[in-house]
Design a protein around this motif. Structure first.
Motif, PDB file in Angstrom:
ATOM      1  N   LYS A   1       0.826  -1.204   0.000  1.00  0.00           N
ATOM      2  CA  LYS A   1       0.000   0.000   0.000  1.00  0.00           C
ATOM      3  C   LYS A   1       0.866   1.264   0.000  1.00  0.00           C
ATOM      4  CE  LYS A   1      -4.057  -2.087   0.407  1.00  0.00           C
ATOM      5  NZ  LYS A   1      -5.114  -1.992  -0.627  1.00  0.00           N
ATOM      6  N   TRP A   2       0.495   2.210  -0.878  1.00  0.00           N
ATOM      7  CA  TRP A   2       1.197   3.488  -0.953  1.00  0.00           C
ATOM      8  C   TRP A   2       0.212   4.631  -1.113  1.00  0.00           C
ATOM      9  CZ3 TRP A   2       6.014   5.954  -1.200  1.00  0.00           C
ATOM     10  CH2 TRP A   2       7.117   5.147  -0.921  1.00  0.00           C
ATOM     11  N   VAL A   3       0.618   5.788  -0.613  1.00  0.00           N
ATOM     12  CA  VAL A   3      -0.034   7.055  -0.949  1.00  0.00           C
ATOM     13  C   VAL A   3       1.023   7.914  -1.623  1.00  0.00           C
ATOM     14  CG1 VAL A   3      -1.195   9.119  -0.100  1.00  0.00           C
ATOM     15  CG2 VAL A   3      -1.667   6.899   0.973  1.00  0.00           C
ATOM     16  N   ASP A   4       0.899   8.060  -2.952  1.00  0.00           N
ATOM     17  CA  ASP A   4       1.836   8.855  -3.741  1.00  0.00           C
ATOM     18  C   ASP A   4       1.305  10.267  -3.922  1.00  0.00           C
ATOM     19  OD1 ASP A   4       3.673   6.781  -4.244  1.00  0.00           O
ATOM     20  OD2 ASP A   4       2.537   6.090  -5.977  1.00  0.00           O
ATOM     21  N   LEU A   5       2.209  11.231  -4.007  1.00  0.00           N
ATOM     22  CA  LEU A   5       1.819  12.600  -4.319  1.00  0.00           C
ATOM     23  C   LEU A   5       1.811  12.818  -5.828  1.00  0.00           C
ATOM     24  CD1 LEU A   5       2.360  12.952  -1.295  1.00  0.00           C
ATOM     25  CD2 LEU A   5       3.495  15.120  -1.824  1.00  0.00           C
ATOM     26  N   ASP A   6       0.884  13.625  -6.293  1.00  0.00           N
ATOM     27  CA  ASP A   6       0.884  14.031  -7.689  1.00  0.00           C
ATOM     28  C   ASP A   6       2.207  14.729  -8.007  1.00  0.00           C
ATOM     29  OD1 ASP A   6      -1.196  14.683 -10.123  1.00  0.00           O
ATOM     30  OD2 ASP A   6       0.228  16.325  -9.843  1.00  0.00           O
ATOM     31  N   GLU A   7       2.707  14.537  -9.241  1.00  0.00           N
ATOM     32  CA  GLU A   7       3.988  15.141  -9.635  1.00  0.00           C
ATOM     33  C   GLU A   7       3.955  16.658  -9.513  1.00  0.00           C
ATOM     34  OE1 GLU A   7       5.152  13.864 -13.494  1.00  0.00           O
ATOM     35  OE2 GLU A   7       5.507  11.787 -12.889  1.00  0.00           O
TER      36      GLU A   7
ATOM     37  N   GLN B   1       0.391  23.771  -3.025  1.00  0.00           N
ATOM     38  CA  GLN B   1      -0.690  24.217  -2.150  1.00  0.00           C
ATOM     39  C   GLN B   1      -2.042  24.265  -2.849  1.00  0.00           C
ATOM     40  OE1 GLN B   1       0.303  25.775   1.212  1.00  0.00           O
ATOM     41  NE2 GLN B   1      -1.217  27.364   1.515  1.00  0.00           N
ATOM     42  N   ASN B   2      -2.078  24.655  -4.137  1.00  0.00           N
ATOM     43  CA  ASN B   2      -3.361  24.707  -4.839  1.00  0.00           C
ATOM     44  C   ASN B   2      -3.614  23.467  -5.693  1.00  0.00           C
ATOM     45  OD1 ASN B   2      -1.624  25.134  -6.950  1.00  0.00           O
ATOM     46  ND2 ASN B   2      -2.658  26.940  -7.755  1.00  0.00           N
ATOM     47  N   LYS B   3      -2.809  22.411  -5.470  1.00  0.00           N
ATOM     48  CA  LYS B   3      -3.034  21.125  -6.141  1.00  0.00           C
ATOM     49  C   LYS B   3      -2.619  20.001  -5.197  1.00  0.00           C
ATOM     50  CE  LYS B   3      -2.172  18.484 -10.355  1.00  0.00           C
ATOM     51  NZ  LYS B   3      -1.342  18.322 -11.575  1.00  0.00           N
ATOM     52  N   GLN B   4      -3.344  19.858  -4.092  1.00  0.00           N
ATOM     53  CA  GLN B   4      -3.018  18.846  -3.090  1.00  0.00           C
ATOM     54  C   GLN B   4      -3.715  17.535  -3.471  1.00  0.00           C
ATOM     55  OE1 GLN B   4      -3.109  20.273   1.065  1.00  0.00           O
ATOM     56  NE2 GLN B   4      -3.362  22.335   0.232  1.00  0.00           N
ATOM     57  N   VAL B   5      -3.097  16.843  -4.434  1.00  0.00           N
ATOM     58  CA  VAL B   5      -3.654  15.610  -5.002  1.00  0.00           C
ATOM     59  C   VAL B   5      -2.751  14.431  -4.651  1.00  0.00           C
ATOM     60  CG1 VAL B   5      -4.194  14.385  -7.150  1.00  0.00           C
ATOM     61  CG2 VAL B   5      -4.789  16.800  -6.902  1.00  0.00           C
ATOM     62  N   THR B   6      -3.364  13.328  -4.196  1.00  0.00           N
ATOM     63  CA  THR B   6      -2.620  12.105  -3.920  1.00  0.00           C
ATOM     64  C   THR B   6      -3.269  10.926  -4.633  1.00  0.00           C
ATOM     65  OG1 THR B   6      -3.880  11.488  -1.922  1.00  0.00           O
ATOM     66  CG2 THR B   6      -1.966  12.952  -1.631  1.00  0.00           C
ATOM     67  N   TYR B   7      -2.474   9.859  -4.816  1.00  0.00           N
ATOM     68  CA  TYR B   7      -2.939   8.626  -5.451  1.00  0.00           C
ATOM     69  C   TYR B   7      -2.742   7.486  -4.446  1.00  0.00           C
ATOM     70  CZ  TYR B   7      -2.572  11.586  -9.551  1.00  0.00           C
ATOM     71  OH  TYR B   7      -2.707  12.629 -10.434  1.00  0.00           O
ATOM     72  N   ASN B   8      -3.827   6.823  -4.080  1.00  0.00           N
ATOM     73  CA  ASN B   8      -3.805   5.815  -3.013  1.00  0.00           C
ATOM     74  C   ASN B   8      -4.106   4.435  -3.591  1.00  0.00           C
ATOM     75  OD1 ASN B   8      -3.912   8.346  -1.838  1.00  0.00           O
ATOM     76  ND2 ASN B   8      -5.521   7.854  -0.381  1.00  0.00           N
ATOM     77  N   GLY B   9      -3.137   3.517  -3.459  1.00  0.00           N
ATOM     78  CA  GLY B   9      -3.349   2.180  -3.994  1.00  0.00           C
ATOM     79  C   GLY B   9      -2.228   1.230  -3.629  1.00  0.00           C
ATOM     80  N   GLU B  10      -2.048   0.197  -4.454  1.00  0.00           N
ATOM     81  CA  GLU B  10      -1.122  -0.891  -4.117  1.00  0.00           C
ATOM     82  C   GLU B  10      -0.170  -1.196  -5.266  1.00  0.00           C
ATOM     83  OE1 GLU B  10      -1.270  -5.488  -2.361  1.00  0.00           O
ATOM     84  OE2 GLU B  10      -3.112  -4.370  -2.746  1.00  0.00           O
ATOM     85  N   TYR B  11       1.091  -1.466  -4.891  1.00  0.00           N
ATOM     86  CA  TYR B  11       2.110  -1.968  -5.815  1.00  0.00           C
ATOM     87  C   TYR B  11       2.315  -3.461  -5.557  1.00  0.00           C
ATOM     88  CZ  TYR B  11       3.540   2.864  -6.855  1.00  0.00           C
ATOM     89  OH  TYR B  11       3.573   4.184  -7.249  1.00  0.00           O
ATOM     90  N   ASN B  12       2.524  -4.238  -6.629  1.00  0.00           N
ATOM     91  CA  ASN B  12       2.837  -5.657  -6.432  1.00  0.00           C
ATOM     92  C   ASN B  12       4.317  -5.830  -6.091  1.00  0.00           C
ATOM     93  OD1 ASN B  12       4.244  -5.451  -8.849  1.00  0.00           O
ATOM     94  ND2 ASN B  12       2.738  -6.584 -10.060  1.00  0.00           N
ATOM     95  N   ILE B  13       4.782  -7.053  -5.957  1.00  0.00           N
ATOM     96  CA  ILE B  13       6.170  -7.287  -5.532  1.00  0.00           C
ATOM     97  C   ILE B  13       7.175  -6.917  -6.617  1.00  0.00           C
ATOM     98  CG2 ILE B  13       5.597  -9.054  -3.832  1.00  0.00           C
ATOM     99  CD1 ILE B  13       6.363 -11.164  -5.897  1.00  0.00           C
ATOM    100  N   GLN B  14       6.685  -6.688  -7.857  1.00  0.00           N
ATOM    101  CA  GLN B  14       7.561  -6.202  -8.928  1.00  0.00           C
ATOM    102  C   GLN B  14       7.591  -4.676  -8.987  1.00  0.00           C
ATOM    103  OE1 GLN B  14       5.407  -9.015  -9.791  1.00  0.00           O
ATOM    104  NE2 GLN B  14       7.228 -10.197  -9.253  1.00  0.00           N
ATOM    105  N   GLY B  15       6.844  -4.051  -8.089  1.00  0.00           N
ATOM    106  CA  GLY B  15       6.822  -2.590  -8.060  1.00  0.00           C
ATOM    107  C   GLY B  15       5.906  -1.975  -9.100  1.00  0.00           C
ATOM    108  N   GLN B  16       4.873  -2.730  -9.530  1.00  0.00           N
ATOM    109  CA  GLN B  16       3.919  -2.235 -10.524  1.00  0.00           C
ATOM    110  C   GLN B  16       2.567  -1.978  -9.862  1.00  0.00           C
ATOM    111  OE1 GLN B  16       4.979  -1.648 -13.574  1.00  0.00           O
ATOM    112  NE2 GLN B  16       6.975  -2.617 -13.311  1.00  0.00           N
ATOM    113  N   LYS B  17       1.885  -0.939 -10.318  1.00  0.00           N
ATOM    114  CA  LYS B  17       0.553  -0.645  -9.798  1.00  0.00           C
ATOM    115  C   LYS B  17      -0.435  -1.725 -10.215  1.00  0.00           C
ATOM    116  CE  LYS B  17       1.069   4.403  -9.743  1.00  0.00           C
ATOM    117  NZ  LYS B  17       0.640   5.685 -10.356  1.00  0.00           N
TER     118      LYS B  17
END
Length: 272
Positions: free
Chosen positions: A94-100, A104-120
């Protein structure tokens, strides 16, 4: 545990204690516990990462992502997750990544899971915190394939590339098993003076892609102007309404509409 201290000298100047250790051999490898500044760290992007490097200078184990708002003086955790222990620096679980473009005016995150190969894989949710609010809310997301190809499949709500406080636009539709857009896609816009996302234009915003997986726009479309924004002071809420042929080419007359006053403000003819 690394101590993060903030001194509120004034609203434009803050200091925190961070950093860490380099190896003794002079290879400039970070080792052990570190607090790093996020790339692009600045006044409205005060983001740091807190975690551990192994003896080879590779991130391992748990890393937390911390953020301090411009008008505040305390760092709070808003993301993070774990890297593999084998030193491949792969995100796992499980990870919570920040948008690239997080700021402050773009507080966007992506919440999900990576497998053991490091792929979403599986479900990923897109979360957004408005400037004046205190809690993140889900505004988009969808599922990735199970094979680790990081292909979007099924129903998705994607953010516009320029998504931020004054351009809260999403695209809602379906990806096929090859990760290509097919069928109907709707363009949704959250107006600053309203409380929900609305479809664009006089007609339904958006249009259809071909079903063959060529990702061609076909038939009637309502598209956003490239400079579309909903800023209070300098809004430009303009759409372009027209038709694509079966080859994905614009044909006939395309109308330029100002959707703030529902007025036509131009047109352009295409010959194919």
């Amino acid at each position: 545990m690394i101590d993060i201290k903030m001194d509120n000298i004034n609203k434009s100047q803050r200091i925190f204690s961070g950093g860490g250790s380099y190896d003794e051999e002079g290879n400039q490898k970070k080792i052990g516990k570190w607090v790093n500044l996020e790339e692009g760290f600045k006044q409205h992007k005060q983001v740091i990462q807190n975690g551990e490097y192994n003896m080879n200078g590779i991130k391992v184990g748990r890393w937390d992502i911390m953020y301090c708002k411009y008008e505040e003086k305390e760092y709070k955790q808003i993301g993070g997750g774990s890297y593999d222990q084998e030193g491949n620096q792969k995100k796992i679980g499980k990870w919570v990544d920040l948008d690239e473009g997080f700021k402050q005016n773009k507080q966007v995150t992506y919440n999900g899971e990576y497998n053991i190969q490091g792929q979403k894989v599986d479900r990923w949710d897109i979360m957004y915190l408005k400037y004046e609010e205190k809690e993140y809310k889900q505004i988009g997301g969808g599922s990735y394939d199970q094979e680790g190809n990081q292909k979007k499949i099924g129903i998705w709500v994607d953010l516009d590339e320029g998504f931020q406080q004054d351009k809260q636009v999403t695209y809602n539709g379906e990806y096929n098993l090859q990760g290509l857009k097919v069928g109907r896609w709707d363009i949704m816009h959250f107006k600053l003076e309203e409380k929900g996302y609305k479809q664009m234009g006089i007609f339904s915003g958006g249009g259809s892609y071909d079903q063959e997986g060529n990702q061609r726009k076909i038939g009637k479309w309502v598209e956003l102007d490239v400079d579309f924004k909903g800023d209070w002071f300098f809004p430009k809420q303009v759409t372009h309404n027209g038709q694509y042929n079966q080859k994905g080419q614009k044909v006939g007359t395309w109308i330029e509409m100002n959707i703030m006053n529902n007025q036509k403000q131009g047109e352009k003819k295409y010959d194919n």
